[in-house]
Motif scaffolding. Structure first.
Motif, PDB file in Angstrom:
ATOM      1  N   GLY A  15      10.762 -13.410 -11.170  1.00 56.55           N
ATOM      2  CA  GLY A  15       9.680 -12.561 -11.676  1.00 56.55           C
ATOM      3  C   GLY A  15      10.193 -11.295 -12.328  1.00 56.55           C
ATOM      4  O   GLY A  15      11.379 -10.987 -12.322  1.00 56.55           O
ATOM      5  N   ALA A  16       9.258 -10.529 -12.897  1.00 55.87           N
ATOM      6  CA  ALA A  16       9.599  -9.312 -13.624  1.00 55.87           C
ATOM      7  C   ALA A  16       9.730  -8.135 -12.670  1.00 55.87           C
ATOM      8  O   ALA A  16       9.224  -8.153 -11.544  1.00 55.87           O
ATOM      9  N   ASN A  17      10.393  -7.120 -13.129  1.00 52.66           N
ATOM     10  CA  ASN A  17      10.590  -5.895 -12.366  1.00 52.66           C
ATOM     11  C   ASN A  17       9.235  -5.186 -12.186  1.00 52.66           C
ATOM     12  O   ASN A  17       8.502  -4.998 -13.152  1.00 52.66           O
ATOM     13  N   PRO A  18       8.876  -4.755 -10.967  1.00 56.12           N
ATOM     14  CA  PRO A  18       7.583  -4.083 -10.757  1.00 56.12           C
ATOM     15  C   PRO A  18       7.453  -2.767 -11.535  1.00 56.12           C
ATOM     16  O   PRO A  18       6.351  -2.387 -11.919  1.00 56.12           O
ATOM     17  N   LEU A  19       8.564  -2.096 -11.795  1.00 54.46           N
ATOM     18  CA  LEU A  19       8.489  -0.861 -12.580  1.00 54.46           C
ATOM     19  C   LEU A  19       8.104  -1.144 -14.023  1.00 54.46           C
ATOM     20  O   LEU A  19       7.356  -0.377 -14.646  1.00 54.46           O
ATOM     21  N   ILE A  20       8.563  -2.236 -14.553  1.00 56.05           N
ATOM     22  CA  ILE A  20       8.206  -2.629 -15.920  1.00 56.05           C
ATOM     23  C   ILE A  20       6.721  -2.978 -15.990  1.00 56.05           C
ATOM     24  O   ILE A  20       6.045  -2.683 -16.970  1.00 56.05           O
ATOM     25  N   GLN A  21       6.208  -3.602 -14.938  1.00 60.87           N
ATOM     26  CA  GLN A  21       4.791  -3.966 -14.925  1.00 60.87           C
ATOM     27  C   GLN A  21       3.893  -2.735 -14.814  1.00 60.87           C
ATOM     28  O   GLN A  21       2.777  -2.735 -15.322  1.00 60.87           O
ATOM     29  N   MET A  22       4.351  -1.669 -14.158  1.00 60.36           N
ATOM     30  CA  MET A  22       3.550  -0.453 -13.985  1.00 60.36           C
ATOM     31  C   MET A  22       3.665   0.492 -15.189  1.00 60.36           C
ATOM     32  O   MET A  22       2.855   1.406 -15.321  1.00 60.36           O
ATOM     33  N   ALA A  23       4.628   0.289 -16.051  1.00 57.03           N
ATOM     34  CA  ALA A  23       4.862   1.195 -17.179  1.00 57.03           C
ATOM     35  C   ALA A  23       3.642   1.341 -18.091  1.00 57.03           C
ATOM     36  O   ALA A  23       3.306   2.472 -18.479  1.00 57.03           O
ATOM     37  N   PRO A  24       2.928   0.284 -18.468  1.00 55.98           N
ATOM     38  CA  PRO A  24       1.741   0.477 -19.328  1.00 55.98           C
ATOM     39  C   PRO A  24       0.649   1.314 -18.656  1.00 55.98           C
ATOM     40  O   PRO A  24       0.006   2.141 -19.319  1.00 55.98           O
ATOM     41  N   LEU A  25       0.451   1.153 -17.359  1.00 59.44           N
ATOM     42  CA  LEU A  25      -0.566   1.949 -16.660  1.00 59.44           C
ATOM     43  C   LEU A  25      -0.175   3.423 -16.626  1.00 59.44           C
ATOM     44  O   LEU A  25      -1.019   4.305 -16.829  1.00 59.44           O
ATOM     45  N   VAL A  26       1.085   3.697 -16.383  1.00 59.79           N
ATOM     46  CA  VAL A  26       1.557   5.085 -16.370  1.00 59.79           C
ATOM     47  C   VAL A  26       1.434   5.686 -17.767  1.00 59.79           C
ATOM     48  O   VAL A  26       0.997   6.828 -17.927  1.00 59.79           O
ATOM     49  N   LEU A  27       1.776   4.923 -18.782  1.00 57.00           N
ATOM     50  CA  LEU A  27       1.674   5.396 -20.162  1.00 57.00           C
ATOM     51  C   LEU A  27       0.227   5.708 -20.533  1.00 57.00           C
ATOM     52  O   LEU A  27      -0.057   6.730 -21.171  1.00 57.00           O
ATOM     53  N   ILE A  28      -0.691   4.866 -20.128  1.00 55.58           N
ATOM     54  CA  ILE A  28      -2.115   5.103 -20.398  1.00 55.58           C
ATOM     55  C   ILE A  28      -2.591   6.377 -19.701  1.00 55.58           C
ATOM     56  O   ILE A  28      -3.320   7.183 -20.288  1.00 55.58           O
ATOM     57  N   PHE A  29      -2.181   6.597 -18.453  1.00 57.98           N
ATOM     58  CA  PHE A  29      -2.566   7.812 -17.732  1.00 57.98           C
ATOM     59  C   PHE A  29      -2.015   9.056 -18.428  1.00 57.98           C
ATOM     60  O   PHE A  29      -2.726  10.052 -18.570  1.00 57.98           O
ATOM     61  N   VAL A  30      -0.772   9.007 -18.877  1.00 61.58           N
ATOM     62  CA  VAL A  30      -0.172  10.155 -19.566  1.00 61.58           C
ATOM     63  C   VAL A  30      -0.925  10.448 -20.857  1.00 61.58           C
ATOM     64  O   VAL A  30      -1.219  11.612 -21.168  1.00 61.58           O
ATOM     65  N   ILE A  31      -1.285   9.424 -21.602  1.00 63.01           N
ATOM     66  CA  ILE A  31      -2.043   9.620 -22.845  1.00 63.01           C
ATOM     67  C   ILE A  31      -3.410  10.221 -22.544  1.00 63.01           C
ATOM     68  O   ILE A  31      -3.844  11.156 -23.224  1.00 63.01           O
ATOM     69  N   PHE A  32      -4.101   9.720 -21.533  1.00 65.50           N
ATOM     70  CA  PHE A  32      -5.401  10.273 -21.151  1.00 65.50           C
ATOM     71  C   PHE A  32      -5.271  11.728 -20.731  1.00 65.50           C
ATOM     72  O   PHE A  32      -6.127  12.555 -21.050  1.00 65.50           O
ATOM     73  N   TYR A  33      -4.210  12.054 -20.000  1.00 66.91           N
ATOM     74  CA  TYR A  33      -4.037  13.430 -19.540  1.00 66.91           C
ATOM     75  C   TYR A  33      -3.878  14.373 -20.723  1.00 66.91           C
ATOM     76  O   TYR A  33      -4.548  15.404 -20.796  1.00 66.91           O
ATOM     77  N   PHE A  34      -3.002  14.042 -21.658  1.00 64.41           N
ATOM     78  CA  PHE A  34      -2.736  14.961 -22.756  1.00 64.41           C
ATOM     79  C   PHE A  34      -3.818  14.965 -23.829  1.00 64.41           C
ATOM     80  O   PHE A  34      -3.999  15.971 -24.528  1.00 64.41           O
ATOM     81  N   LEU A  35      -4.555  13.892 -23.998  1.00 66.50           N
ATOM     82  CA  LEU A  35      -5.586  13.850 -25.027  1.00 66.50           C
ATOM     83  C   LEU A  35      -6.987  14.176 -24.526  1.00 66.50           C
ATOM     84  O   LEU A  35      -7.830  14.605 -25.317  1.00 66.50           O
ATOM     85  N   LEU A  36      -7.254  13.986 -23.240  1.00 63.62           N
ATOM     86  CA  LEU A  36      -8.608  14.206 -22.725  1.00 63.62           C
ATOM     87  C   LEU A  36      -8.689  15.250 -21.618  1.00 63.62           C
ATOM     88  O   LEU A  36      -9.475  16.191 -21.705  1.00 63.62           O
ATOM     89  N   ILE A  37      -7.921  15.092 -20.586  1.00 63.11           N
ATOM     90  CA  ILE A  37      -8.068  15.925 -19.393  1.00 63.11           C
ATOM     91  C   ILE A  37      -7.586  17.353 -19.638  1.00 63.11           C
ATOM     92  O   ILE A  37      -8.297  18.317 -19.344  1.00 63.11           O
ATOM     93  N   ARG A  38      -6.388  17.505 -20.178  1.00 66.37           N
ATOM     94  CA  ARG A  38      -5.816  18.840 -20.371  1.00 66.37           C
ATOM     95  C   ARG A  38      -6.629  19.690 -21.353  1.00 66.37           C
ATOM     96  O   ARG A  38      -6.911  20.859 -21.058  1.00 66.37           O
TER      97      ARG A  38
END
Length: 110
Positions: A15-38
């Motif tokens: 199977g794939a590395n769990p960190l690689i699988q979580m990378a898109p979710l973390v990237l989406i959260f970072v984008i939401f933080y800088f474009l919407l929340i902050r």
């Protein structure tokens, strides 16, 4: 006869590395933080500072679009706003959408 049963093949490599699988979710959260929340947090902070610095004589605009002049800053979260001559209303500070400075008198250039 013509249809053969399909069997799942065993996955190779475990199977794939769990960190690689979580990378898109973390990237989406970072984008939401800088474009919407902050930006929302900074706008709210700026509005709260503007409302807390309101003083007598300021021209204000309420959330309903009413323009008036602050005649008295009351205790707590309220101000008295003069809408017209001898017409004053009590307004909650958080409903002020814009605080304009006092109008300056026109300079006489001769």
């Amino acid at each position: 006869m013509f249809i053969s049963p399909a069997y799942a093949q065993a996955a190779e490599g475990g199977g794939a590395n769990p960190l690689i699988q979580m990378a898109p979710l973390v990237l989406i959260f970072v984008i939401f933080y800088f474009l919407l929340i902050r930006p929302q947090m900074t706008a709210r902070k700026k509005h709260m500072e503007m409302v807390s610095n309101v003083r007598r004589g300021d021209v204000v605009v309420t959330a309903g679009g009413i323009v008036g002049k602050v005649t008295k800053v009351l205790e707590g979260e309220e101000v008295m706003v003069e809408l017209a001559e001898n017409v004053t209303v009590k307004v909650v500070k958080s409903t002020l959408s814009d605080v304009r400075t006092k109008p300056q008198p026109a300079a006489n250039d001769k």
